[in-house]
Write an enzyme that holds these catalytic residues in place. Structure first.
Site, PDB file in Angstrom:
ATOM      1  N   LEU A 108      16.180  42.076  39.757  1.00  0.00           N
ATOM      2  CA  LEU A 108      14.770  41.677  39.745  1.00  0.00           C
ATOM      3  C   LEU A 108      14.292  41.489  41.180  1.00  0.00           C
ATOM      4  O   LEU A 108      15.060  41.076  42.055  1.00  0.00           O
ATOM      5  CB  LEU A 108      14.594  40.383  38.949  1.00  0.00           C
ATOM      6  CG  LEU A 108      15.055  40.439  37.494  1.00  0.00           C
ATOM      7  CD1 LEU A 108      14.545  39.214  36.737  1.00  0.00           C
ATOM      8  CD2 LEU A 108      14.599  41.708  36.779  1.00  0.00           C
ATOM      9  N   GLY A 153      19.576  41.795  37.371  1.00  0.00           N
ATOM     10  CA  GLY A 153      18.670  42.512  36.475  1.00  0.00           C
ATOM     11  C   GLY A 153      18.967  44.010  36.412  1.00  0.00           C
ATOM     12  O   GLY A 153      18.738  44.653  35.380  1.00  0.00           O
ATOM     13  N   ASN A 177      25.016  38.184  38.770  1.00  0.00           N
ATOM     14  CA  ASN A 177      25.393  37.232  39.817  1.00  0.00           C
ATOM     15  C   ASN A 177      24.372  36.108  40.002  1.00  0.00           C
ATOM     16  O   ASN A 177      24.308  35.481  41.064  1.00  0.00           O
ATOM     17  CB  ASN A 177      25.561  37.989  41.145  1.00  0.00           C
ATOM     18  CG  ASN A 177      24.272  38.652  41.599  1.00  0.00           C
ATOM     19  OD1 ASN A 177      23.512  39.139  40.767  1.00  0.00           O
ATOM     20  ND2 ASN A 177      24.004  38.654  42.883  1.00  0.00           N
ATOM     21  N   GLU A 178      23.560  35.846  38.970  1.00  0.00           N
ATOM     22  CA  GLU A 178      22.451  34.888  39.113  1.00  0.00           C
ATOM     23  C   GLU A 178      22.882  33.549  39.692  1.00  0.00           C
ATOM     24  O   GLU A 178      22.180  32.952  40.514  1.00  0.00           O
ATOM     25  CB  GLU A 178      21.774  34.649  37.756  1.00  0.00           C
ATOM     26  CG  GLU A 178      20.790  35.729  37.334  1.00  0.00           C
ATOM     27  CD  GLU A 178      21.470  36.957  36.750  1.00  0.00           C
ATOM     28  OE1 GLU A 178      22.716  37.024  36.748  1.00  0.00           O
ATOM     29  OE2 GLU A 178      20.747  37.861  36.308  1.00  0.00           O
TER      30      GLU A 178
END
Ligand SMILES: CC/C=C\CC/C=C/CC(=O)SCCNC(=O)CCNC(=O)[C@H](O)C(C)(C)COP(=O)(O)OP(=O)(O)OC[C@H]1O[C@@H](n2cnc3c(N)ncnc32)[C@H](O)[C@@H]1OP(=O)(O)O
Length: 302
Positions: A108, A153, A177-178
């Site tokens: 994202l 994302g 990997n947020e």
């Protein structure tokens, strides 16, 4: 807060469908993805579609340099390309790949989630949801030919495909990997990962924000095949033959049977999920964490 942001309305206002392709492909006839001659590429500024209607598929190339980050405009263009192919009976499959060397997608677009207002966050998140729902439930066979690093994302997009081929380059890690950014993968990101690699692997991967290099991605089942870098597209094409040999209605209904319960969870809670995202991303601490992360990305160059 205006939650009823229509992606179709957005689509209409953003671009005319099938604008001529800028850059190298503009206005000329290129060999089609499957090797057929005389088929015109189409697309939009950030998505190049190389159709091979005779073979029943198209190659969709993401080209939003430098890193194919999923901005609102890019998400919209991906959706338009998907819709166009889905509504044309000549196409039964898509190969999704990147036109940006070494990068599949950086996920994202952090600029869409940083320093903007709640209305924008809501509009952006609705588009992210839409992209996932449409790719995850597409009646077309979708194979990703992952030819670069693939984070968060971007990884979700690949996980939404039916089959994943990854180029064998240790730099091309992929994963959700947020947590490394101080943010949280929403439940439908998590569900998509669990459906692919199983609960235990997903639990560890999500908490640690793991990005798996090719051999490990293959071992945990995040991808289905790892091939030399110059064979990613041809391997995706070869795989496609097996999928296209299955009677379409049987395969489509089976896909729906497998995926609908996962998609329905989001469909039932879509507005609540948007509100949750807006609340979360608007927090001062989260905004600060994102700014620090972006700064680190910039600093690594100096
Ligand atoms: C309740 C739910 C709440 C929240 C859920 C939110 C979910 C979010 C999911 C996401 O997808 S968050 C995004 C996660 N993505 C990443 O962590 C990847 C970050 N990028 C990188 O690690 C690297 O850029 C790369 C490995 C992909 C490529 O490295 P390299 O080729 O060395 O390029 P640069 O790092 O120099 O990047 C070039 C340029 O692009 C900017 N950029 C990179 N990633 C993003 C991004 N995701 N969004 C926006 N911009 C990005 C980077 O800052 C550089 O910009 P310059 O202005 O310095 O050129």
């Amino acid at each position: 807060m205006a939650l009823a942001v229509g992606i179709r309305g957005l689509t209409r206002s953003l671009l005319r469908p099938w604008v001529r392709v800028p850059g190298p492909a503009r206005g000329r006839t290129e060999p089609a993805a499957g090797g057929g001659d005389g088929v015109r590429c189409f697309g939009s500024p950030r998505v190049l579609v190389e159709p091979d209607p005779a073979a029943g598929f198209a190659v969709m190339k993401m080209r939003n340099p430098p890193v194919n980050s999923l901005s609102l405009e890019f998400l919209t263009e991906l959706l338009i390309s998907l819709e166009k192919l889905e509504s044309d009976k000549a196409f039964h499959a898509i190969i999704l790949t990147s036109d940006c060397p070494g990068i599949f997608s950086a996920g994202l677009d952090l600029m869409e989630m940083c320093g903007r207002d709640p209305t924008h966050y809501a509009e952006y998140w609705k588009a992210v949801q839409e992209l996932w729902l449409r790719f995850y439930l597409s009646h077309l066979v979708v194979i990703s030919a992952i030819n670069g690093v693939n984070a968060a994302g971007g990884c979700l997009l690949a996980l939404s495909c039916d089959y994943r081929v990854l180029a064998d380059n240790p730099k091309y890690a992929m994963g959700l990997n947020e947590t490394l950014l101080g943010i949280i993968a929403p439940f439908w990101f998590k569900d998509t990962l669990v459906n692919t690699v199983g609960h235990r692997t997903a639990e560890r991967a999500l908490q640690l924000g793991l990005l798996f290099p090719p051999a490990e991605a293959l071992q945990v089942g995040m991808v289905d095949k790892v091939v030399p870098e110059d064979q990613v597209l041809s391997a995706a094409r070869s795989e496609l033959a097996q999928w296209l040999a299955i009677p379409g209605h049987a395969r489509q209904l089976t896909k729906s049977l497998m995926r609908k319960p996962t998609a329905d969870r989001l469909l039932k809670e879509r507005d609540a999920d948007i509100q949750n995202f807006v609340r979360f991303i608007s927090r001062d601490a989260i905004q600060k964490a994102l700014r620090v992360y972006l700064e680190k990305l910039k600093q690594k160059k100096t």
